[in-house]
Design a protein around this motif. Structure first.
Motif, mmCIF file in Angstrom:
data_model
loop_
_atom_site.group_PDB
_atom_site.id
_atom_site.type_symbol
_atom_site.label_atom_id
_atom_site.label_comp_id
_atom_site.label_asym_id
_atom_site.label_seq_id
_atom_site.Cartn_x
_atom_site.Cartn_y
_atom_site.Cartn_z
ATOM 1 N N ASP A 72 0.834 -1.207 0.000
ATOM 2 C CA ASP A 72 0.000 0.000 0.000
ATOM 3 C C ASP A 72 0.867 1.255 0.000
ATOM 4 O OD1 ASP A 72 -2.299 -1.489 0.025
ATOM 5 O OD2 ASP A 72 -2.724 -1.214 2.158
ATOM 6 N N LEU A 73 1.921 1.235 0.814
ATOM 7 C CA LEU A 73 2.800 2.399 0.902
ATOM 8 C C LEU A 73 3.512 2.665 -0.427
ATOM 9 C CD1 LEU A 73 4.291 1.739 4.451
ATOM 10 C CD2 LEU A 73 3.098 3.827 3.781
ATOM 11 N N ILE A 74 3.984 1.591 -1.065
ATOM 12 C CA ILE A 74 4.674 1.728 -2.356
ATOM 13 C C ILE A 74 3.699 2.208 -3.432
ATOM 14 C CG2 ILE A 74 5.714 0.406 -4.251
ATOM 15 C CD1 ILE A 74 7.736 0.969 -2.127
ATOM 16 N N ALA A 75 2.512 1.594 -3.468
ATOM 17 C CA ALA A 75 1.509 1.986 -4.465
ATOM 18 C C ALA A 75 1.169 3.467 -4.321
ATOM 19 C CB ALA A 75 0.253 1.127 -4.308
ATOM 20 N N ASP A 76 1.049 3.924 -3.074
ATOM 21 C CA ASP A 76 0.748 5.325 -2.796
ATOM 22 C C ASP A 76 1.899 6.221 -3.272
ATOM 23 O OD1 ASP A 76 -0.872 7.437 -1.374
ATOM 24 O OD2 ASP A 76 0.970 7.580 -0.209
ATOM 25 N N ARG A 77 3.141 5.795 -2.986
ATOM 26 C CA ARG A 77 4.323 6.592 -3.364
ATOM 27 C C ARG A 77 4.444 6.707 -4.883
ATOM 28 N NH1 ARG A 77 7.407 9.511 -4.875
ATOM 29 N NH2 ARG A 77 9.558 10.000 -4.251
ATOM 30 N N LEU A 78 4.074 5.642 -5.591
ATOM 31 C CA LEU A 78 4.234 5.645 -7.054
ATOM 32 C C LEU A 78 3.153 6.455 -7.780
ATOM 33 C CD1 LEU A 78 5.461 2.003 -7.831
ATOM 34 C CD2 LEU A 78 6.791 4.083 -7.436
ATOM 35 N N THR A 79 2.245 7.066 -7.017
ATOM 36 C CA THR A 79 1.246 7.957 -7.641
ATOM 37 C C THR A 79 1.729 9.411 -7.632
ATOM 38 O OG1 THR A 79 0.088 8.355 -5.541
ATOM 39 C CG2 THR A 79 -0.684 6.505 -6.884
ATOM 40 N N GLU A 80 2.849 9.687 -6.953
ATOM 41 C CA GLU A 80 3.310 11.070 -6.832
ATOM 42 C C GLU A 80 3.942 11.558 -8.144
ATOM 43 O OE1 GLU A 80 5.444 11.840 -3.198
ATOM 44 O OE2 GLU A 80 4.165 10.459 -2.072
ATOM 45 N N ASP A 81 3.896 12.872 -8.331
ATOM 46 C CA ASP A 81 4.311 13.475 -9.600
ATOM 47 C C ASP A 81 5.767 13.218 -9.965
ATOM 48 O OD1 ASP A 81 1.773 14.454 -9.882
ATOM 49 O OD2 ASP A 81 2.243 16.461 -9.124
ATOM 50 N N ASP A 82 6.642 13.110 -8.950
ATOM 51 C CA ASP A 82 8.070 13.020 -9.258
ATOM 52 C C ASP A 82 8.480 11.691 -9.893
ATOM 53 O OD1 ASP A 82 7.736 11.502 -6.947
ATOM 54 O OD2 ASP A 82 9.643 12.114 -6.061
ATOM 55 N N VAL A 83 7.555 10.704 -9.922
ATOM 56 C CA VAL A 83 7.909 9.413 -10.530
ATOM 57 C C VAL A 83 7.555 9.364 -12.022
ATOM 58 C CG1 VAL A 83 7.668 8.156 -8.352
ATOM 59 C CG2 VAL A 83 5.752 8.208 -9.937
ATOM 60 N N ALA A 84 7.088 10.487 -12.575
ATOM 61 C CA ALA A 84 6.746 10.509 -14.008
ATOM 62 C C ALA A 84 7.919 10.077 -14.891
ATOM 63 C CB ALA A 84 6.241 11.894 -14.412
ATOM 64 N N PRO A 85 9.179 10.514 -14.598
ATOM 65 C CA PRO A 85 10.294 10.068 -15.435
ATOM 66 C C PRO A 85 10.805 8.674 -15.070
ATOM 67 C CG PRO A 85 11.090 11.649 -13.817
ATOM 68 C CD PRO A 85 9.598 11.563 -13.646
ATOM 69 N N GLY A 86 10.225 8.076 -14.036
ATOM 70 C CA GLY A 86 10.646 6.752 -13.597
ATOM 71 C C GLY A 86 11.014 6.757 -12.128
ATOM 72 N N PHE A 87 11.672 5.686 -11.683
ATOM 73 C CA PHE A 87 12.048 5.594 -10.265
ATOM 74 C C PHE A 87 13.106 4.513 -10.091
ATOM 75 C CE2 PHE A 87 8.184 3.048 -11.009
ATOM 76 C CZ PHE A 87 8.660 1.777 -10.705
ATOM 77 N N LEU A 88 13.765 4.570 -8.937
ATOM 78 C CA LEU A 88 14.717 3.537 -8.537
ATOM 79 C C LEU A 88 14.276 3.015 -7.179
ATOM 80 C CD1 LEU A 88 17.417 1.962 -8.674
ATOM 81 C CD2 LEU A 88 18.474 3.924 -7.559
ATOM 82 N N LEU A 89 13.909 1.755 -7.119
ATOM 83 C CA LEU A 89 13.477 1.150 -5.861
ATOM 84 C C LEU A 89 14.658 0.555 -5.111
ATOM 85 C CD1 LEU A 89 10.209 -0.680 -7.010
ATOM 86 C CD2 LEU A 89 10.357 1.386 -5.599
ATOM 87 N N ASP A 90 14.662 0.743 -3.800
ATOM 88 C CA ASP A 90 15.719 0.220 -2.940
ATOM 89 C C ASP A 90 15.042 -0.363 -1.691
ATOM 90 O OD1 ASP A 90 17.780 -0.208 -1.159
ATOM 91 O OD2 ASP A 90 18.424 1.880 -1.046
ATOM 92 N N GLY A 91 15.144 -1.692 -1.521
ATOM 93 C CA GLY A 91 14.536 -2.324 -0.349
ATOM 94 C C GLY A 91 13.154 -2.902 -0.606
ATOM 95 N N TYR A 92 12.695 -2.798 -1.816
ATOM 96 C CA TYR A 92 11.386 -3.339 -2.210
ATOM 97 C C TYR A 92 11.444 -3.661 -3.694
ATOM 98 C CZ TYR A 92 6.391 -3.623 -3.233
ATOM 99 O OH TYR A 92 5.140 -4.055 -3.635
ATOM 100 N N PRO A 93 10.911 -4.800 -4.125
ATOM 101 C CA PRO A 93 10.251 -5.850 -3.335
ATOM 102 C C PRO A 93 11.252 -6.805 -2.670
ATOM 103 C CG PRO A 93 10.153 -6.373 -5.680
ATOM 104 C CD PRO A 93 10.806 -5.021 -5.569
ATOM 105 N N ARG A 94 10.853 -7.320 -1.493
ATOM 106 C CA ARG A 94 11.713 -8.244 -0.739
ATOM 107 C C ARG A 94 11.191 -9.675 -0.764
ATOM 108 N NH1 ARG A 94 15.397 -6.311 3.352
ATOM 109 N NH2 ARG A 94 15.489 -4.052 3.357
ATOM 110 N N THR A 95 9.943 -9.837 -1.165
ATOM 111 C CA THR A 95 9.345 -11.176 -1.203
ATOM 112 C C THR A 95 8.726 -11.424 -2.579
ATOM 113 O OG1 THR A 95 7.147 -10.439 -0.498
ATOM 114 C CG2 THR A 95 8.732 -10.933 1.262
ATOM 115 N N VAL A 96 8.482 -12.682 -2.874
ATOM 116 C CA VAL A 96 7.851 -13.016 -4.157
ATOM 117 C C VAL A 96 6.461 -12.396 -4.239
ATOM 118 C CG1 VAL A 96 6.994 -14.901 -5.592
ATOM 119 C CG2 VAL A 96 9.203 -15.123 -4.461
#
Length: 200
Positions: A72-96
């Motif tokens: 839920d936290l990640i999904a919420d974060r990925l709706t923010e404007d600054d991810v329009a050019p993409g993103f780099l995830l660190d620490g997620y995902p940790r499980t299948v």
């Protein structure tokens, strides 16, 4: 891939592999935000959000934050404007389970991770590096046994995540031993070979 397309990356590496340092440099090179689950947890707690309150309750009891809440936290974060050019995830995902959630989440926008950067390190060398750091910083709890256990937990946790992304053909293995600049250049070379040109 052109520089106008969003670039979505994930970086994984054992504790002490220098992942945080590389994540910062990599995010700057591609002009995308580095998104760390730890930072998201802390920001939500600090801002007193509903998700933050739930995280605080769980962690205060010494329990791990469940996949559903992390998702839920990640999904919420990925709706923010600054991810329009993409993103780099660190620490997620940790499980299948988190891999499956993220894959489905991105698929809604006909997107997927472009590359998963895996920092390959020598366990003994990393253990010695962390022991030295513990000594310098006065971390008496960071004994060799504790550090080695963290390495084993990482290997066990991450192996299945890496396997899942290897099936998608997006894993870029990089030698994580050497100076910060040497490793950074290897990462960039590996990503360029996949057509992912830095923006800066």
């Amino acid at each position: 891939m052109t520089n106008t397309a969003a670039i979505r990356l994930l970086i994984v590496g054992a504790p002490g592999a220098g992942k945080g340092t590389q994540a910062t440099g990599l995010a700057e090179a591609y002009g995308i935000p580095a998104i760390s689950t730890g930072d998201i947890f802390r920001a939500n707690i600090k801002n007193g959000t509903e998700l933050g309150k739930r995280v605080q309750e769980i962690t205060a009891q010494g329990q791990l934050v469940p996949d559903s809440l992390t998702n839920d936290l990640i999904a919420d974060r990925l709706t923010e404007d600054d991810v329009a050019p993409g993103f780099l995830l660190d620490g997620y995902p940790r499980t299948v389970g988190q891999v499956e959630f993220l894959t489905e989440l991105l698929a809604r926008d006909d997107a997927k991770l472009d590359a998963v950067v895996k920092l390959e390190t020598d366990t003994d060398a990393v253990v010695q590096r962390l022991l030295k750091r513990a000594e310098e910083q006065g971390r008496v709890d960071d004994t060799e046994d504790v550090i080695r256990h963290r390495q084993e937990v990482y290997q066990a946790e991450t192996a299945r995540v890496i396997d899942a992304y290897a099936e998608q053909g997006v894993v870029v293995e990089v030698d994580g031993m050497g100076t910060v600049d040497e490793v950074a250049q290897r990462i960039l070379d590996g990503l360029k070979a996949r057509g992912l040109e830095p923006r800066k």
